[in-house]
Design a protein around this motif. Structure first.
Motif, PDB file in Angstrom:
ATOM      1  N   VAL A   1      15.346  -8.756  -9.373  1.00 33.81           N
ATOM      2  CA  VAL A   1      14.551  -8.140 -10.217  1.00 33.81           C
ATOM      3  C   VAL A   1      14.259  -6.683  -9.821  1.00 33.81           C
ATOM      4  N   ASP A   2      14.639  -5.745 -10.619  1.00 41.52           N
ATOM      5  CA  ASP A   2      14.531  -4.367 -10.440  1.00 41.52           C
ATOM      6  C   ASP A   2      12.980  -3.792 -10.626  1.00 41.52           C
ATOM      7  N   ARG A   3      12.568  -2.884  -9.790  1.00 42.56           N
ATOM      8  CA  ARG A   3      11.372  -2.260  -9.723  1.00 42.56           C
ATOM      9  C   ARG A   3      11.004  -1.083  -9.957  1.00 42.56           C
ATOM     10  N   PRO A   4      11.443  -0.448 -11.241  1.00 41.65           N
ATOM     11  CA  PRO A   4      11.552   1.065 -11.418  1.00 41.65           C
ATOM     12  C   PRO A   4       9.934   1.579 -11.320  1.00 41.65           C
ATOM     13  N   GLU A   5       9.003   0.751 -11.629  1.00 44.86           N
ATOM     14  CA  GLU A   5       7.787   1.351 -11.612  1.00 44.86           C
ATOM     15  C   GLU A   5       7.067   1.534 -10.390  1.00 44.86           C
ATOM     16  N   GLU A   6       7.863   0.982  -9.136  1.00 49.91           N
ATOM     17  CA  GLU A   6       7.411   1.362  -7.741  1.00 49.91           C
ATOM     18  C   GLU A   6       7.697   2.850  -7.449  1.00 49.91           C
ATOM     19  N   ARG A   7       8.482   3.776  -8.202  1.00 48.93           N
ATOM     20  CA  ARG A   7       8.513   5.123  -7.924  1.00 48.93           C
ATOM     21  C   ARG A   7       7.248   5.663  -8.287  1.00 48.93           C
ATOM     22  N   GLY A   8       6.498   5.380  -9.390  1.00 50.21           N
ATOM     23  CA  GLY A   8       5.327   5.906  -9.635  1.00 50.21           C
ATOM     24  C   GLY A   8       4.208   5.440  -8.885  1.00 50.21           C
ATOM     25  N   LEU A   9       4.305   4.430  -8.334  1.00 52.65           N
ATOM     26  CA  LEU A   9       3.172   4.126  -7.238  1.00 52.65           C
ATOM     27  C   LEU A   9       3.333   4.892  -6.153  1.00 52.65           C
ATOM     28  N   TRP A  10       4.382   5.358  -5.599  1.00 53.69           N
ATOM     29  CA  TRP A  10       4.520   6.047  -4.480  1.00 53.69           C
ATOM     30  C   TRP A  10       4.396   7.559  -4.767  1.00 53.69           C
ATOM     31  N   ASP A  11       4.763   8.040  -5.873  1.00 52.16           N
ATOM     32  CA  ASP A  11       4.432   9.192  -6.223  1.00 52.16           C
ATOM     33  C   ASP A  11       2.812   9.611  -6.349  1.00 52.16           C
ATOM     34  N   ARG A  12       2.243   8.667  -6.968  1.00 53.86           N
ATOM     35  CA  ARG A  12       0.902   8.691  -7.044  1.00 53.86           C
ATOM     36  C   ARG A  12       0.058   8.670  -5.617  1.00 53.86           C
ATOM     37  N   LEU A  13       0.531   7.563  -4.637  1.00 51.98           N
ATOM     38  CA  LEU A  13      -0.022   7.768  -3.422  1.00 51.98           C
ATOM     39  C   LEU A  13       0.214   8.909  -2.649  1.00 51.98           C
ATOM     40  N   ASN A  14       1.482   9.480  -2.639  1.00 55.73           N
ATOM     41  CA  ASN A  14       1.810  10.609  -1.878  1.00 55.73           C
ATOM     42  C   ASN A  14       1.010  11.837  -2.371  1.00 55.73           C
ATOM     43  N   ASP A  15       0.589  11.989  -3.553  1.00 48.22           N
ATOM     44  CA  ASP A  15       0.003  12.997  -4.345  1.00 48.22           C
ATOM     45  C   ASP A  15      -1.632  12.899  -3.840  1.00 48.22           C
ATOM     46  N   LEU A  16      -2.082  11.634  -3.570  1.00 46.40           N
ATOM     47  CA  LEU A  16      -3.476  11.428  -3.170  1.00 46.40           C
ATOM     48  C   LEU A  16      -3.391  11.510  -1.680  1.00 46.40           C
ATOM     49  N   TRP A  17      -2.291  11.490  -0.667  1.00 42.83           N
ATOM     50  CA  TRP A  17      -2.537  11.734   0.456  1.00 42.83           C
ATOM     51  C   TRP A  17      -2.451  13.445   0.867  1.00 42.83           C
ATOM     52  N   GLU A  18      -1.588  14.050   0.051  1.00 44.90           N
ATOM     53  CA  GLU A  18      -1.680  15.350   0.146  1.00 44.90           C
ATOM     54  C   GLU A  18      -3.149  16.030  -0.202  1.00 44.90           C
ATOM     55  N   SER A  19      -3.691  15.557  -1.375  1.00 46.71           N
ATOM     56  CA  SER A  19      -4.948  16.004  -1.717  1.00 46.71           C
ATOM     57  C   SER A  19      -6.307  15.569  -0.942  1.00 46.71           C
ATOM     58  N   HIS A  20      -5.943  14.722   0.061  1.00 47.49           N
ATOM     59  CA  HIS A  20      -7.011  14.230   0.735  1.00 47.49           C
ATOM     60  C   HIS A  20      -6.551  14.450   2.340  1.00 47.49           C
ATOM     61  N   GLU A  21      -5.891  15.490   2.423  1.00 47.00           N
ATOM     62  CA  GLU A  21      -5.357  15.566   3.926  1.00 47.00           C
ATOM     63  C   GLU A  21      -6.395  15.966   5.049  1.00 47.00           C
ATOM     64  N   GLU A  22      -7.568  16.581   4.658  1.00 47.62           N
ATOM     65  CA  GLU A  22      -8.472  16.760   5.463  1.00 47.62           C
ATOM     66  C   GLU A  22      -9.425  15.395   5.993  1.00 47.62           C
ATOM     67  N   GLU A  23      -9.754  14.666   4.967  1.00 49.27           N
ATOM     68  CA  GLU A  23     -10.151  13.493   4.921  1.00 49.27           C
ATOM     69  C   GLU A  23      -9.447  12.464   5.898  1.00 49.27           C
ATOM     70  N   LEU A  24      -8.190  12.502   5.517  1.00 49.89           N
ATOM     71  CA  LEU A  24      -7.192  11.584   6.464  1.00 49.89           C
ATOM     72  C   LEU A  24      -7.107  12.046   8.102  1.00 49.89           C
ATOM     73  N   ARG A  25      -7.199  13.357   8.100  1.00 46.14           N
ATOM     74  CA  ARG A  25      -7.274  13.983   9.749  1.00 46.14           C
ATOM     75  C   ARG A  25      -8.557  13.673  10.440  1.00 46.14           C
ATOM     76  N   ARG A  26      -9.374  13.594   9.442  1.00 49.38           N
ATOM     77  CA  ARG A  26     -10.797  13.159  10.070  1.00 49.38           C
ATOM     78  C   ARG A  26     -10.892  11.684  10.503  1.00 49.38           C
ATOM     79  N   GLU A  27     -10.255  10.848   9.728  1.00 43.97           N
ATOM     80  CA  GLU A  27     -10.438   9.484   9.760  1.00 43.97           C
ATOM     81  C   GLU A  27      -9.544   8.845  10.809  1.00 43.97           C
ATOM     82  N   TYR A  28      -8.067   9.434  10.559  1.00 47.69           N
ATOM     83  CA  TYR A  28      -6.749   8.724  11.324  1.00 47.69           C
ATOM     84  C   TYR A  28      -6.204   9.659  12.365  1.00 47.69           C
TER      85      TYR A  28
END
Length: 268
Positions: free
Chosen positions: A210-237
């Protein structure tokens, strides 16, 4: 293992650090939940592309009975295997190369089986250190095997699938996720063996894909959120984990339109 779809850490120490940073339902979990939306299985708390749709496919394909043994290869912090074991009333053995992941997964048993006698639960659910090629499990012990975003990280896919076949009972099924690069991907290699070829070479039968073409969008959105929350990620992790996330976002986004992931169901 469950450390993401495309970039393998270089050492067990880094795998341990990844799982330690991902635990605790902090900012990382919140960003996954925001990126995945209604498809995010909160209780599983995955650091992979596990969604409700994937869990549904696993339940549909595995067809386990109560007290059957389910093996989770590359179990990471255990969420996928624990959720499935509870859904099927099955026994569970999770295997991961990371001692930290095994420790964290063991601690999570009580989240999925609250109020159960400790001795009874530990007789039915356990996690252990092992590799894809050497799980340490007996021949033909498993009524089902799952591997969520982990099997592609096996150093030797032939050896991993032979081991998977060895631990499966005759006629039993395994469900795992894996991807392939398409022409146009920066790392596309013409003629590279497909998962179907690895499966056949191991003496396994491909029952469904079963192919999962929708997975691309999941990772794109997550990557965008990582970039937009960089300062918070650095403080926590800290910088090491945050730099790894940002590098993944930067390196894999260009090739993602030319990559497809699938859910494979195979039988011994």
């Amino acid at each position: 293992m469950n450390q993401g779809p495309q970039s393998a850490p270089a050492s067990i120490e880094l795998v341990d650090a990844f799982h330690a940073a991902a635990s605790g339902r902090g900012l990382s979990s919140r960003l996954y939940a925001e990126a995945f939306g209604k498809e995010y299985p909160v209780e599983v708390d995955p650091s992979s592309s596990c969604t409700w749709s994937v869990l549904g496919e696993m339940v549909k394909r595995l067809r386990l009975r109560p007290d059957d043994l389910l093996v989770d290869l590359g179990c990471g912090r255990g969420g996928t295997g624990l959720w499935l074991a509870r859904a099927f009333s099955a026994r569970l053995v999770g295997v991961d190369v990371s001692p930290k992941a095994v420790e964290l997964a063991t601690e999570r048993i009580s989240e999925f089986f609250p109020g159960a006698p400790d001795v009874d639960v530990r007789d039915r659910i356990r996690f252990q250190v092992g590799t894809f090629a050497e799980t340490g499990l007996p021949d033909q012990c498993a009524a089902g095997v799952v591997s969520m975003d982990a099997l592609p990280f096996a150093p030797d896919r032939d050896a991993a699938l032979r081991e998977l076949r060895r631990i499966l009972r005759p006629g039993a099924r395994a469900v795992f996720t894996g991807g392939r690069n398409l022409p146009g991907h920066p790392k596309y290699v013409p003629g590279r063996r497909s998962w179907e070829e690895y499966i056949s070479a191991a003496g396994l039968e491909l029952e469904a894909k079963v192919d999962r073409p929708e997975e691309r969008g999941l990772w794109d959105r997550l990557n965008d959120l990582w970039e937009s929350h960089e300062e918070e990620l650095r403080r926590e992790y800290g910088d090491v984990d945050t730099d790894a996330k940002l590098a993944e976002a930067r390196n894999h986004r260009p090739g993602r339109p030319y990559r497809i992931t699938s859910i494979f169901t195979v039988r011994a």
